[in-house]
Design an enzyme around this catalytic site. Structure first.
Site: not given
Length: 692
Positions: A266, A419
C-alpha cells in the site's frame, strides 16, 4: 494529614535516647570507649578486641571516600541531565514539537491544574514561613474568631482552608476511593492471570498435534495431503524491513505447489514500490510462488488492504491464510508448527504464535516494552487461550481458517484495530482459538518514543471504538452468558477502559491534588506497596528485566497519559481515534540474518538463477536492481520532539512534590519527585532513540 514537623525532626525521627560519647586516647594501648545512654547497660557484652584510634580513623576515611564518590556520581548524573535538557530545549526545528491537534483539551486541563497548583503553593509557602500550620491534628485548629485573624492575607488563607475542608475534600475523597477500588479489582485480575500461568507451567499444558499430520510421498516436494496455504504480507512504505520479511516468508518449509505468497503493498512512494517489486521478482525467479499487489484506491488502511486481497478469485482454492506484518521474520518451520493444529479440529478458527524482539536490548524504551509484551504473551494470551479458547488476535504471526474469516464477515474497515474486530466477531460465531507460546516469530519494537506513543494511541483508542460498535452484537449473540460477561466486563471494560482510567486519574491527578488538599490523603500502600508488587508480577515472564523494576513502574505511570487520552478519543469518537499511522521500524536483523547477508551470492549462483530468463526480463530485473540501490542510499531525516502534555504534568508533579516537602511526607515526596523527573525526561524525548 500528618502534623508539621521541623526539617531536623523529619530526617531524624528515630533518634535514640541519650547522647553517644566517644572518648579518644592518645596512647594507642588504650581502647576506645563508647557510652550510648541508659539502654547500653542491657546490651550483651562484646568480647572482641576494641579498635584503636588509627583503625577508627581509617574506617572514617573509608566511609568519607565512599560518600564523596556517591556525591560525585550523583553530581555527574545531574549535570549530564541538565546538559541534555539544555540541548533539547535549544532545539528550534519546526518539526521538533508535538502537534496537539484535536487532543488539545487534555493539555489545556493540565495547564489550568498547574496554574491553580502554583497559586496554592505560593499561599502555602507564605503560610509556612509565617507559622500557620493548620493541618489535621488535635493540637492545631483553624481560627474562627476575628480575634485570631492577623491580617487580610491571613483571612484569605483561613477562607481557603475552610473551603478546602468543607467543599473540595469530600468529592476528592469519593473519587480517590472509587479509583482505589478499581485499582484493587484490576490487581486481583492480574494476580489471577499469573496464578493461571503458574498452573499451566506446573501441569505442562500446551496444544499438541500428531507428529506427522501430513505425509509427503512425492520425491519432488509436492504433497497432495498438505492443505493449501495463502501467506499475506501487508505493508505500507516499509523501506527498512520489506526485504527481511519477504525473504523469511519465501523460505517457509511447505510444498511449493501448496503455498502462495501475496505481497500487499500500500506504499504511496513510487521508489519504495519499485524496491518491493524488485524483491518480489527476485524470489519469483527462484521458483517461489509469489505475487505483488498494489491498490490504486487505498482506503481502509490495513483492513482494506487485506479485504482487497481476499476478494481475488484464486483465494477460493486455499484453506488457510497466514498473516505477517512487514517487520516479522518467521522461521522456516512456522507453517509445520501451526497448520497441523487445524487437522481434525473443525471448530478451530485461529492459531496465534508468540512475538520475540530482535531489538529488545537496543535502549531503555525497548527494554520496558519487552517487559509489557512478554507479560502479554506469556500470561494474558496463554491463560485466555488455555482456559477460554479466546483472546485478541495480535494482527500478525497467526494462521486463520479462511472459512472462519468468511463466516465472521471478513475484514471490516470500521476501526483501527481490525485484528481485535475480527477476533471478537469470530468468537461470537463460535470459533475457537489456540495460542502457541513455543512458536516464536522475530520482529521489532519501536525504538523511538514518537513511534511507540503513536502505536499505543492506536492500540488504546481502537478497542473503545470497537466496544461501542459491537456491544449490541455481544448482547444479542447466542454464546454462553459467561462468555458475554467475559467479553464485556473483563476483555473490554476492565482491561481496555478501567486500566488507563484509574492509572492516570489516581497517580497523575488525585495524588497531586491530595498534596494541596491534605484532608484526602492517599495511603502509602496505594502509592508504593501494591504498585511495586504488581510491577514484580509483570516482570516475572522476563526475569532479566528485574533491575528495571523502578523505571518500569515510573514509565508505565507516564504512559497512562497517552493511554487515557486515546481511550477517551475512542470512546467519544474524537478525530484522533480514526488516525492510522504506520509504526516506524529500524530494520534490525538477528545474528543469523547478518551472517547470511555477509555471504554474497557468487556469479555462478546468479547465472544459474537467470538461466532461462528472456533478455527483456533480464533487462527489467537489472533496472529494478539499479533503482533499488539508488533509492536505498537516500538519507532519512529524523528528529526528536518535545511533548507538551508530559512536560506540563512534570511541572505539576514537581510542584506537588514541593508541597509534600513542606508537609514532611517522605514517601509521597519521593514518589512525586521521581515521577515528575520521569515525565520531564519523556516530555523532552530523552528516552528511546536519540536522533540528530
Amino acid at each position: 494529614m500528618a502534623p508539621r514537623l521541623d526539617f531536623s525532626d523529619w530526617w531524624a525521627k528515630d533518634t535514640r535516647k541519650g547522647t553517644p560519647v566517644v572518648v579518644k586516647m592518645e596512647n594507642p594501648n588504650y581502647s576506645v570507649v563508647e557510652i550510648d545512654g541508659p539502654d547500653s547497660a542491657f546490651r550483651p557484652v562484646e568480647k572482641s578486641r576494641g579498635k584503636n584510634a588509627k583503625q577508627v580513623t581509617w574506617v572514617l576515611l573509608l566511609k568519607a571516600h565512599r560518600a564523596v564518590g556517591c556525591l560525585t556520581w550523583l553530581a555527574t548524573v545531574f549535570w549530564s541531565l541538565l546538559g541534555a535538557i539544555k540541548k533539547r530545549l535549544s532545539f528550534t526545528h519546526p518539526l521538533g514539537s508535538e502537534k496537539l491537534g484535536r487532543d488539545r483539551w487534555l493539555f489545556t486541563a493540565i495547564k489550568l491544574f498547574l496554574a491553580v497548583s502554583l497559586v496554592i503553593l505560593g499561599f502555602e509557602i507564605v503560610a509556612y514561613f509565617r507559622g500557620w500550620h493548620y493541618f489535621q491534628s488535635p493540637s492545631l485548629h483553624i481560627p474562627t474568631s476575628t480575634l485570631e485573624i492577623q491580617s487580610l492575607f491571613h483571612l484569605v488563607y483561613v477562607g481557603w482552608l475552610t473551603l478546602r475542608a468543607d467543599y473540595i475534600a469530600p468529592p476528592i475523597k469519593a473519587l480517590s476511593k472509587f479509583c482505589i477500588v478499581l485499582f484493587l479489582i484490576q490487581s486481583v485480575d492480574r494476580l489471577v492471570l499469573c496464578l493461571g500461568c503458574f498452573w499451566i507451567k506446573y501441569k505442562k499444558i500446551k496444544p499438541r498435534f500428531d507428529e506427522e499430520p501430513f505425509r509427503n510421498d512425492d520425491a519432488e516436494g509436492s504433497g497432495s495431503e498438505y492443505p493449501m496455504v495463502l501467506v499475506q504480507i501487508p505493508m505500507c512504505n516499509e523501506r527498512e524491513v520489506y526485504e527481511q520479511s519477504i525473504s523469511a516468508v519465501c523460505q517457509l518449509d511447505w510444498p511449493k505447489d501448496r503455498i502462495l505468497v501475496q505481497v500487499l503493498d500500500d506504499s504511496n512512494d513510487e521508489s519504495i514500490q519499485q524496491l518491493i517489486k524488485a524483491e518480489v521478482a527476485k524470489w519469483s525467479q527462484k521458483g517461489v510462488n509469489i505475487i505483488y499487489r498494489h491498490r490504486l484506491v487505498r482506503t481502509g488502511y490495513k483492513a482494506g488492504n487485506l479485504k482487497s486481497a481476499m476478494s481475488c478469485d484464486y483465494v477460493e482454492a486455499y484453506e488457510y491464510v497466514a498473516i505477517f506484518d512487514a517487520d516479522f521474520q518467521p522461521t522456516p518451520d512456522f507453517l509445520k508448527l501451526t497448520v497441523p493444529h487445524f487437522k481434525d479440529n473443525p471448530e478451530l478458527g485461529l492459531v496465534q504464535a508468540r512475538w520475540t524482539f530482535v531489538n529488545k536490548d537496543e535502549n531503555l524504551l525497548t527494554r520496558l516494552q519487552n517487559i509489557n509484551l512478554c507479560f502479554h504473551f506469556e500470561v494474558e494470551q496463554q491463560v485466555n487461550g488455555v482456559f477460554l479458547n479466546f483472546f485478541g488476535f495480535n494482527g500478525t504471526a497467526g494462521v486463520w481458517r479462511i472459512k472462519a474469516l468468511e463466516e465472521s464477515g471478513g475484514w471490516l474497515e470500521r476501526t483501527t484495530v481490525e485484528d481485535m474486530d475480527i477476533a471478537v466477531r469470530a468468537h461470537l460465531h463460535g470459533w475457537k482459538f489456540i495460542y502457541l507460546n513455543d512458536v516464536k516469530v522475530l520482529c521489532e519494537v519501536p525504538e523511538s518514543y514518537e513511534a511507540y506513543k503513536k502505536q499505543q494511541h492506536r492500540w488504546h483508542s481502537g478497542p473503545m471504538q470497537l466496544f461501542r460498535l459491537c456491544l449490541g452484537s455481544i448482547l444479542t449473540s447466542k454464546i454462553a452468558i459467561w462468555k458475554k460477561a467475559n467479553l464485556i466486563l473483563l476483555f473490554f471494560l476492565l482491561r481496555k477502559l478501567i486500566l488507563p482510567f484509574y492509572s492516570f486519574t489516581l497517580f497523575c491527578i488525585i495524588l497531586p491534588l491530595t498534596m494541596f488538599v491534605p484532608e484526602a490523603e492517599l495511603p502509602v500502600w496505594v502509592i508504593c506497596y501494591i504498585p511495586v508488587f504488581m510491577s514484580f508480577l509483570n516482570l516475572l515472564p522476563s526475569p532479566k528485566s528485574f533491575p528495571f523494576i523502578v523505571p518500569y513502574l515510573l514509565f508505565e505511570n507516564t504512559m497512562s497519559v497517552t493511554k487515557f487520552n486515546a481511550m477517551v478519543s475512542g470512546l467519544f469518537q474524537l478525530g484522533s481515534s480514526y488516525e492510522w499511522i504506520v509504526t516506524k521500524k529500524a530494520g534490525r536483523s538477528s545474528e543469523s540474518d547478518l551472517l547470511s547477508i555477509t555471504e554474497k551470492e557468487t556469479p555462478t549462483k546468479k547465472s544459474q538463477l537467470l538461466r532461462g530468463v528472456s533478455d527483456s526480463e533480464l533487462l527489467e530485473l537489472s533496472q529494478l536492481e539499479e533503482q533499488k540501490q539508488a533509492v536505498s542510499k537516500k538519507p532519512v531525516k529524523k528528529t526528536n520532539k518535545i511533548y507538551h502534555k508530559e512536560l506540563a504534568l512534570a511541572f505539576l508533579l514537581l510542584t506537588a512534590a514541593l508541597r509534600s516537602l513542606l508537609a514532611a511526607q517522605g514517601v509521597h515526596f519521593y514518589f512525586l519527585l521521581f515521577q515528575g523527573v520521569t515525565f520531564l525526561l519523556v516530555g523532552l524525548d530523552l528516552i528511546g532513540e536519540q536522533m540528530s
